[in-house]
Design a protein around this motif. Sequence first.
Motif, PDB file in Angstrom:
ATOM      1  N   ASP A  78       0.892  -1.268   0.043  1.00  0.00           N
ATOM      2  CA  ASP A  78       0.059   0.006  -0.057  1.00  0.00           C
ATOM      3  C   ASP A  78       0.931   1.205   0.144  1.00  0.00           C
ATOM      4  O   ASP A  78       1.707   1.444   0.853  1.00  0.00           O
ATOM      5  CB  ASP A  78      -0.901  -0.020   1.284  1.00  0.00           C
ATOM      6  CG  ASP A  78      -2.006   1.098   1.100  1.00  0.00           C
ATOM      7  OD1 ASP A  78      -2.285   1.729  -0.014  1.00  0.00           O
ATOM      8  OD2 ASP A  78      -2.535   1.404   2.349  1.00  0.00           O
ATOM      9  N   ASP A 123      -2.762   8.881  -7.757  1.00  0.00           N
ATOM     10  CA  ASP A 123      -3.344   9.842  -6.819  1.00  0.00           C
ATOM     11  C   ASP A 123      -2.942  11.242  -6.607  1.00  0.00           C
ATOM     12  O   ASP A 123      -3.910  12.153  -6.558  1.00  0.00           O
ATOM     13  CB  ASP A 123      -2.874   9.068  -5.469  1.00  0.00           C
ATOM     14  CG  ASP A 123      -3.275   7.429  -5.186  1.00  0.00           C
ATOM     15  OD1 ASP A 123      -4.348   7.360  -5.075  1.00  0.00           O
ATOM     16  OD2 ASP A 123      -2.340   6.914  -5.245  1.00  0.00           O
ATOM     17  N   THR A 281       0.790   6.539   7.831  1.00  0.00           N
ATOM     18  CA  THR A 281       0.443   5.578   7.047  1.00  0.00           C
ATOM     19  C   THR A 281      -0.110   6.053   5.608  1.00  0.00           C
ATOM     20  O   THR A 281      -0.500   7.340   5.471  1.00  0.00           O
ATOM     21  CB  THR A 281      -0.725   4.563   7.644  1.00  0.00           C
ATOM     22  OG1 THR A 281      -1.862   5.252   7.776  1.00  0.00           O
ATOM     23  CG2 THR A 281       0.039   4.124   8.938  1.00  0.00           C
ATOM     24  N   ASP A 283      -3.001   5.141   4.577  1.00  0.00           N
ATOM     25  CA  ASP A 283      -4.344   5.931   4.853  1.00  0.00           C
ATOM     26  C   ASP A 283      -4.315   7.030   5.542  1.00  0.00           C
ATOM     27  O   ASP A 283      -5.380   7.916   5.291  1.00  0.00           O
ATOM     28  CB  ASP A 283      -5.065   4.823   5.659  1.00  0.00           C
ATOM     29  CG  ASP A 283      -5.590   3.617   4.901  1.00  0.00           C
ATOM     30  OD1 ASP A 283      -5.536   3.698   3.787  1.00  0.00           O
ATOM     31  OD2 ASP A 283      -5.758   2.484   5.328  1.00  0.00           O
ATOM     32  N   ASP A 284      -3.540   7.314   6.553  1.00  0.00           N
ATOM     33  CA  ASP A 284      -3.356   8.676   7.083  1.00  0.00           C
ATOM     34  C   ASP A 284      -3.223   9.843   6.159  1.00  0.00           C
ATOM     35  O   ASP A 284      -3.798  10.917   6.023  1.00  0.00           O
ATOM     36  CB  ASP A 284      -2.305   8.840   7.967  1.00  0.00           C
ATOM     37  CG  ASP A 284      -2.391   7.875   9.235  1.00  0.00           C
ATOM     38  OD1 ASP A 284      -3.613   7.696   9.487  1.00  0.00           O
ATOM     39  OD2 ASP A 284      -1.529   7.600   9.722  1.00  0.00           O
ATOM     40  N   ARG A 286      -4.090   9.626   2.884  1.00  0.00           N
ATOM     41  CA  ARG A 286      -5.063   9.801   1.968  1.00  0.00           C
ATOM     42  C   ARG A 286      -6.355  10.788   2.724  1.00  0.00           C
ATOM     43  O   ARG A 286      -6.893  11.249   2.293  1.00  0.00           O
ATOM     44  CB  ARG A 286      -5.931   8.397   1.860  1.00  0.00           C
ATOM     45  CG  ARG A 286      -5.009   7.654   0.755  1.00  0.00           C
ATOM     46  CD  ARG A 286      -5.626   6.277   0.657  1.00  0.00           C
ATOM     47  NE  ARG A 286      -4.578   5.560  -0.376  1.00  0.00           N
ATOM     48  CZ  ARG A 286      -4.132   4.455   0.027  1.00  0.00           C
ATOM     49  NH1 ARG A 286      -4.095   4.221   1.242  1.00  0.00           N
ATOM     50  NH2 ARG A 286      -3.225   3.879  -0.786  1.00  0.00           N
ATOM     51  N   GLU A 287      -6.231  10.531   4.028  1.00  0.00           N
ATOM     52  CA  GLU A 287      -7.297  11.485   4.978  1.00  0.00           C
ATOM     53  C   GLU A 287      -6.681  12.685   4.980  1.00  0.00           C
ATOM     54  O   GLU A 287      -7.538  13.716   4.734  1.00  0.00           O
ATOM     55  CB  GLU A 287      -7.372  10.674   6.335  1.00  0.00           C
ATOM     56  CG  GLU A 287      -8.427  11.558   7.274  1.00  0.00           C
ATOM     57  CD  GLU A 287      -8.465  10.926   8.483  1.00  0.00           C
ATOM     58  OE1 GLU A 287      -9.182  11.456   9.189  1.00  0.00           O
ATOM     59  OE2 GLU A 287      -8.237   9.702   8.834  1.00  0.00           O
ATOM     60  N   SER A 293     -11.047   7.683  -3.360  1.00  0.00           N
ATOM     61  CA  SER A 293     -10.853   6.301  -3.114  1.00  0.00           C
ATOM     62  C   SER A 293     -10.609   5.413  -4.668  1.00  0.00           C
ATOM     63  O   SER A 293     -11.116   5.808  -5.317  1.00  0.00           O
ATOM     64  CB  SER A 293     -12.089   5.852  -2.502  1.00  0.00           C
ATOM     65  OG  SER A 293     -11.916   4.240  -2.562  1.00  0.00           O
TER      66      SER A 293
END
Length: 295
Positions: A78, A123, A281, A283-284, A286-287, A293
């Motif tokens: 990831d 992204d 991370t 995911d962090d 991305r937030e 998504s």
Amino acid sequence: MNRNVIITCALTGAGDTVGRSEHVPVTPEQIAEAGISAARAGAAIVHVHVRDPETGKGSREVALYREVVERVRDSGVDVVINTTAGMGGDLMLDPQEPTRFVEGTDLVNGVERLVHVAEVQPDICTLDCGSLNFGEGSLVYVSTPDILRDGAKRIQELGVRVEMEIFDTGHLWFAQQLVEEGLIDAPAMFQLCMDIPYGAPADPALLMAMVNRLPAGSVWTSFALGRMQMPWVAQSVLLGGHVRVGLEDNLYLSRGVKATNAQLVERARTIVEAMGASVATPDDAREILRLRSRS
């Protein structure tokens, strides 16, 4: 101070570094493997250039980007993918006849610089927010207001997050204009690029002045070249930013010791955690960046 720090790893760049270190990745397989290793070491984002596998020089070839991105995504590791969109702005002049373009010139319009972005749908992609005398000699990097507005509109249409690369204070001024014109989606993402001749020098006071001029709600990262890379990790975190390391900007782990991308990420991670911050991370990231998504 930033307490949750995104580490970006700039894997290879387009500079003339291949002959200076055996660790600089050249082929799509090598670049992808470097990105995967960097992610495993703690990078939430990998910044991707590609190179001609035969010559090692920077390339705009879409197929090379496609292979790198597919290899990274198929690996199961990831990581957020950030591709350059800065290629295609090189103007090499004959200093005796400056109306004559010479070998090394590669100039295309703002939309054509994004063909690979439309193809691979990263992204994030970069937008170099101004022209610059790029080092010694007669190379000018060309990125005019018209070119930039065209590029920003196209990136917005593609739904990709734009990272505005700022090489000098005037670039920041224009980037703010793009934000005000609604051409940059929130949160505005800035990369403050320091110590690149002849842009903004790696001066902590100058970095602070630039940070103080960022629009409210911005997310920013900063880096510096060579031996200033790791001190700039600490400098950026202290001022509330995120960090970038990697072989695009620095080839050494310490004096005389050549680094890999993963080793530079590991060193940055050590610095960040020793300062009492955590490493974000994917995911962090991305937030924080409100990335779309991919599902």
